[in-house]
Scaffold this motif. Structure first.
Motif, PDB file in Angstrom:
ATOM      1  N   LEU B 228       0.817  -1.210   0.000  1.00 42.56           N
ATOM      2  CA  LEU B 228       0.000   0.000   0.000  1.00 42.56           C
ATOM      3  C   LEU B 228       0.848   1.257   0.000  1.00 42.56           C
ATOM      4  CD1 LEU B 228      -2.638  -1.165   2.598  1.00 42.56           C
ATOM      5  CD2 LEU B 228      -2.950  -0.891   0.165  1.00 42.56           C
ATOM      6  N   LYS B 229       2.135   1.106  -0.213  1.00 42.54           N
ATOM      7  CA  LYS B 229       3.070   2.217  -0.313  1.00 42.54           C
ATOM      8  C   LYS B 229       3.239   3.000   0.986  1.00 42.54           C
ATOM      9  CE  LYS B 229       2.291   3.198  -5.225  1.00 42.54           C
ATOM     10  NZ  LYS B 229       3.102   2.156  -5.761  1.00 42.54           N
ATOM     11  N   LYS B 230       2.937   2.338   2.103  1.00 46.90           N
ATOM     12  CA  LYS B 230       3.162   3.053   3.362  1.00 46.90           C
ATOM     13  C   LYS B 230       4.504   2.609   3.890  1.00 46.90           C
ATOM     14  CE  LYS B 230      -1.618   3.688   4.404  1.00 46.90           C
ATOM     15  NZ  LYS B 230      -2.631   2.649   4.499  1.00 46.90           N
ATOM     16  N   TYR B 231       5.552   3.222   3.348  1.00 49.10           N
ATOM     17  CA  TYR B 231       6.887   2.677   3.574  1.00 49.10           C
ATOM     18  C   TYR B 231       7.326   2.803   5.009  1.00 49.10           C
ATOM     19  CZ  TYR B 231       6.811   2.761  -1.480  1.00 49.10           C
ATOM     20  OH  TYR B 231       6.465   2.587  -2.781  1.00 49.10           O
ATOM     21  N   LYS B 232       6.924   3.901   5.646  1.00 50.59           N
ATOM     22  CA  LYS B 232       7.368   4.081   7.027  1.00 50.59           C
ATOM     23  C   LYS B 232       6.801   2.991   7.929  1.00 50.59           C
ATOM     24  CE  LYS B 232       8.496   7.970   9.855  1.00 50.59           C
ATOM     25  NZ  LYS B 232       8.573   9.402   9.826  1.00 50.59           N
ATOM     26  N   LEU B 233       5.492   2.741   7.767  1.00 50.96           N
ATOM     27  CA  LEU B 233       4.870   1.715   8.603  1.00 50.96           C
ATOM     28  C   LEU B 233       5.449   0.352   8.290  1.00 50.96           C
ATOM     29  CD1 LEU B 233       1.210   2.927   8.322  1.00 50.96           C
ATOM     30  CD2 LEU B 233       2.632   2.994  10.340  1.00 50.96           C
ATOM     31  N   ALA B 234       5.671   0.095   6.994  1.00 53.28           N
ATOM     32  CA  ALA B 234       6.244  -1.197   6.606  1.00 53.28           C
ATOM     33  C   ALA B 234       7.598  -1.373   7.272  1.00 53.28           C
ATOM     34  CB  ALA B 234       6.383  -1.254   5.089  1.00 53.28           C
ATOM     35  N   ALA B 235       8.419  -0.306   7.217  1.00 51.93           N
ATOM     36  CA  ALA B 235       9.749  -0.418   7.817  1.00 51.93           C
ATOM     37  C   ALA B 235       9.639  -0.732   9.295  1.00 51.93           C
ATOM     38  CB  ALA B 235      10.502   0.890   7.614  1.00 51.93           C
ATOM     39  N   ARG B 236       8.746  -0.021   9.979  1.00 52.58           N
ATOM     40  CA  ARG B 236       8.633  -0.262  11.419  1.00 52.58           C
ATOM     41  C   ARG B 236       8.263  -1.705  11.712  1.00 52.58           C
ATOM     42  NH1 ARG B 236       5.731   5.105  12.757  1.00 52.58           N
ATOM     43  NH2 ARG B 236       7.517   6.487  12.854  1.00 52.58           N
TER      44      ARG B 236
END
Lengths: 429, 441
Positions: B228-236
């Motif tokens: 979903l292109k939510k890179y910050k959340l994915a990284a966390r």
């Protein structure tokens, strides 16, 4: 015959006698109102009668007679004969007296305007109407029916400065909305002529956002000019009307001003070539609305906007680069544009002709000088004054019986609850 | 499987202007060419097959890799029961691998027949369980159906059946089991909203969960955020995965992937302090990063401002990353963001920057760099101005005092105009209302 002449004589005598004090004047006014129809029917009443009256002392009576004498179809001979008479009357009449019969005065002045336009010499009417407006105005905050006529004459005579002097007053109270529309529209055009785009924007904004139930042709034309002036002055176009515009306006303006909205959107994209192509394609419509000159000004303002954007990003830039980025022909044109902008005070820059470089400077205003402090002070004072006005208006509205009646009737609809019920119970139906 | 011609060449195609290579699907096999066998060994189950097929589809014109991938896919499919995939693979191979890898209709028919039989048997069992109303058996029945459909490749039916077990779940374990199955199928189907909802469902369980299960759930949710292109959340999410996970989730994701996805997303979206705290100083994540030393190196380089080498690593990894089934669509965006961050971070400590030296550091041309900087200044990510004559970038810190005065004056004037217009409008409305009332009266 003699009896009839007697009535005219009687009227004149009463005018001469009763023009001194205010109680006499009100009696005179009633008398004149009663005698008006008979005077109109009277065939022998002519301009020589006016010699018996003094314009400044007997203004009210003079006005009635003059109005009777000048009614009828307009023609060139009548015009050239009557104009000096009316002008002299306006200049010498007494303001207090004519305010008693303001609608007669207004129709007299409108007659003057018609005459002057018939003779195609609008400049002759500007001076007298200016005086007329000043005498008719109860306060500078109130709009009279004559304001739009005056502005119309100024526009036609191209004497913008006199028109502008009237526009400097802040109008807050209005008798007839139609007057306001015309006043603001003409006022906006005068300001555009004087290149005072900020004031023009304010005036046109007032028309566009004025309350209206159906779309008003004046407001529509004003909206078109509003779009163009906001492009020239602000360098951007917002597709939506301000929120305070009436719903009729919001729904309908856009359908009627299609080419202008396209122009605005194209301007926002910032490409000169496309904008110019669009102008050429729609030039017939712009020509019809007589807005073609304004449109051309808008197009040239796009260059300015683009150059302004460059100042945000660059410290120095060569003239050739400016020309390339803004899509001007060559460095010479770029230099001319930049020079013009420096002179207008829109940007601060130094042009180094030897290197062909432009150096952009920061705004040198440090806000430390005494002039600046005075400016700030005056703005603060103005703001305080306005806030007081606003509060006063709010208070007076809360006491207005009509308003309270309306809220009382619709109390159920609003469902204020006990905390917010500001209207006394006696006002509910 | 070595391609000497490409492997020995120098680094080709440096990041010139970052983020403009969207149309370039041809992999630049430099540095480490992808070892397909090793890569495929990381996974098991259906995802292995899908990944191999993806590689085969996206490896450009490199036939050797394509055929290798297809061959391995063929072998893997034959171990399973999915005849549809089998037919697809055979079409793609198109006879290039010889007769051993051709269409085996006998096998297909046998598998299909077996499937029919099994289906009938399962249906009978299920209806008998349903009449008997034994919750546990019904649940097992639906589960078996789900597994069956999954094996045959009918993902939609598999999902439906797994979901049906929800009504018959009695213990936490059952619920977790159902959620994990649902998540697995949703990932395969590419419906990541379902993934998120089932992860939430599983995490909301009142009983404490097994740490491996928690780690798996974090991976799944990280993948969902990535898609979903939510890179910050994915990284966390990825950074919080317990290293004990190891290979236990390789029907979905391998630990190398966790390292890569987590590292790149973090680099693209975290600010400097978060990067240090959550990535570089993160002991748990270090275990993952050991598996992909290049990602570890490039994160360290970025943090120590060695941008040239960081960008080189990125360039060398790009080819292989484009072959990854989940990361494929996001490589360009992530690279673009990382490059922008690098440029911004470079200019941050300086009052003035020589553009030619900066261009060297980023291995690009001065005019290209100027354009990049212009875009960043317009976006207000860099507070600076470019001296185009001398090619220097000067930091520009807005004078707060002047700005405040200017804003105050502007606000005063706007207030003036707005209130006057408002008073006028109010008067108009009042007049109109009076006029209307007087007419009514």
């Amino acid at each position: 015959m003699i009896g009839v002449m007697n009535s005219v004589e009687a009227v004149i005598t009463s005018i001469q006698g009763l023009s001194a004090s205010s109680e006499d004047l009100s009696a005179l006014h009633d008398l004149l109102r009663g005698a008006q129809d008979s005077l109109r029917a009277e065939p022998d009443v002519n301009f020589s009668i006016l010699d018996q009256l003094d314009a400044s002392k007997h203004s009210l009576g003079y006005l009635y007679f003059l109005e009777v004498l000048t009614c009828g179809p307009v023609s060139k001979e009548k015009a050239s004969y009557e104009i000096p008479i009316i002008s002299r009357f306006i200049n010498s009449c007494d303001a207090g007296q004519i305010r008693l019969a303001s609608d007669k005065f207004v129709s007299l002045c409108k007659r003057l305007k018609d005459h002057v336009l018939e003779l195609r010499d609008p400049l002759r009417g500007v001076g007298p109407l200016l005086t007329a407006v000043q005498k008719l105005q109860v306060s500078t905050k109130r709009l009279t029916a004559l304001h739009p006529d005056l502005l119309q004459l100024c526009l036609q005579a191209k004497s913008y400065k006199s028109g502008f002097s009237i526009l400097s007053d802040d109008i807050v109270e209005v008798d007839q909305p139609k007057d306001l529309f015309l006043y603001c529209y003409y006022g906006g055009m005068i300001c555009i002529g004087l290149k005072r785009f900020q004031k023009a924007l304010e005036l046109l904004y007032n028309v566009v956002t004025a309350p209206m139930h159906q779309v008003n042709a004046i407001a529509l034309e004003a909206y078109k000019k509003y779009i163009l002036v906001s492009l020239i002055h602000n360098g951007q176009f917002t597709n939506s009307l301000p929120k305070c515009a009436s719903t009729a306006a919001q729904r309908n303006f856009k359908t009627f001003s299609g080419p202008y909205i396209e122009l605005g959107n194209c301007y926002n994209d910032g490409k000169i070539g496309e904008l110019e192509a669009l102008v050429v394609a729609k030039s017939a419509e712009f020509e019809n609305d007589k807005n073609l000159g304004l449109v051309k000004q808008a197009v040239s303002s796009l260059y300015k906007r683009n150059i302004l954007r460059l100042t945000q990003k660059y410290l120095t830039l060569s003239l050739q680069d400016i020309a390339n980025m803004v899509q001007l022909g060559n460095a010479k044109e770029a230099e001319m544009h930049v020079l013009q902008m420096i002179q207008d005070g829109q940007i601060h820059a130094l042009i180094n002709q030897k290197d062909g470089m432009v150096r952009f400077l920061e705004d040198p205003e440090q806000y430390k000088s005494s002039e600046m402090i005075e400016v700030m002070d005056s703005v603060i004072q103005r703001t305080i004054g306005l806030s007081k006005n606003l509060l006063a208006m709010d208070e007076s509205l809360s006491c207005d019986p009509l308003y309270l009646g309306k809220v009382g009737r619709e109390r159920q609809r609003y469902d204020f609850g006990d905390d917010f019920d500001t209207v006394p119970q006696k006002f509910s139906m | 499987m070595e391609r000497e011609d490409e492997a020995s060449g120098p680094m080709m195609e440096m990041c010139t202007n970052g983020g403009e290579e969207t149309s370039n699907r041809r992999p630049i096999i430099s540095g480490e060419p992808l070892d397909i066998e090793a890569y495929a060994a990381l996974y098991k189950g259906r995802t292995k097959i899908m990944r191999l097929l993806f590689i085969a589809n996206h490896c450009g014109g490199n036939h050797a890799i394509q055929l290798e991938a297809l061959r391995m896919a063929y072998d893997e499919i034959k171990k399973g029961e999915n005849t549809q995939l089998f037919r697809d693979v055979v079409n793609k191979i198109g006879g290039r691998l010889g007769d051993k890898y051709g269409m085996d209709s006998a096998w297909c028919e046998a598998v299909d027949r077996r499937a029919e039989q099994k289906k009938g048997k399962l249906e009978n069992e299920l209806s008998s369980y349903r009449t008997n109303l034994i919750k546990e058996s019904i649940r097992m029945g639906y589960n078996d159906f789900g597994d069956f459909y999954y094996a045959c490749g009918m993902l939609g039916d598999a999902f439906k059946n797994y979901i049906r077990t929800r009504d018959y779940c009695t213990t936490t374990k059952h619920i977790i089991h159902m959620c994990m199955n649902a998540i697995l199928v949703s990932i395969e189907m590419g419906q990541f909203t379902h993934v998120t909802s089932y992860v939430n469902k599983a995490e909301q369980n009142p009983d404490p969960l097994d740490p491996i299960v928690i780690a798996k759930l974090r991976c799944a949710s990280g993948l969902a955020h990535l898609e979903l292109k939510k890179y910050k959340l994915a990284a966390r999410k990825f950074l919080d995965v317990n290293p004990e996970l190891g290979n236990s989730y390789n029907e979905v994701i391998a630990p190398q992937d966790i390292a890569t996805y987590g590292g790149l997303c973090a680099l693209a979206s975290f600010d400097r302090s978060e990067l240090k705290q959550k990535v570089i100083d993160n002991i748990n994540f270090r275990n993952f990063l050991e598996l992909v030393p290049e990602v570890r190196e490039l994160i360290n380089d970025f943090y120590s401002s060695r941008y040239a080498s960081c960008l080189e690593y990125l360039a060398s990894l790009k080819a292989n990353l484009l072959l990854d089934i989940h990361l494929h669509d996001h490589v360009d965006t992530l690279y673009d963001q990382i490059r922008k961050k690098a440029v911004i971070q470079y200019t941050l400590p300086f009052v003035s920057v020589d553009l030619s030296r900066m261009a060297d550091a980023f291995k690009t041309s001065v005019s290209g760099l100027e354009k990049e900087l212009e875009a960043l200044i317009t976006d207000n990510q860099i507070q600076a101005r470019i001296d185009s004559h001398n090619k220097i970038l000067y930091a520009r810190h807005a004078d707060q005092r002047n700005a405040t005065f200017q804003k105050a004056l502007q606000m005063g004037n706007e207030f003036d105009r707005d209130v006057r217009a408002m008073l006028l409008r109010a008067n108009l409305l009042k007049h109109e209302y009076h006029a209307r009332s007087s007419r009514k009266l």
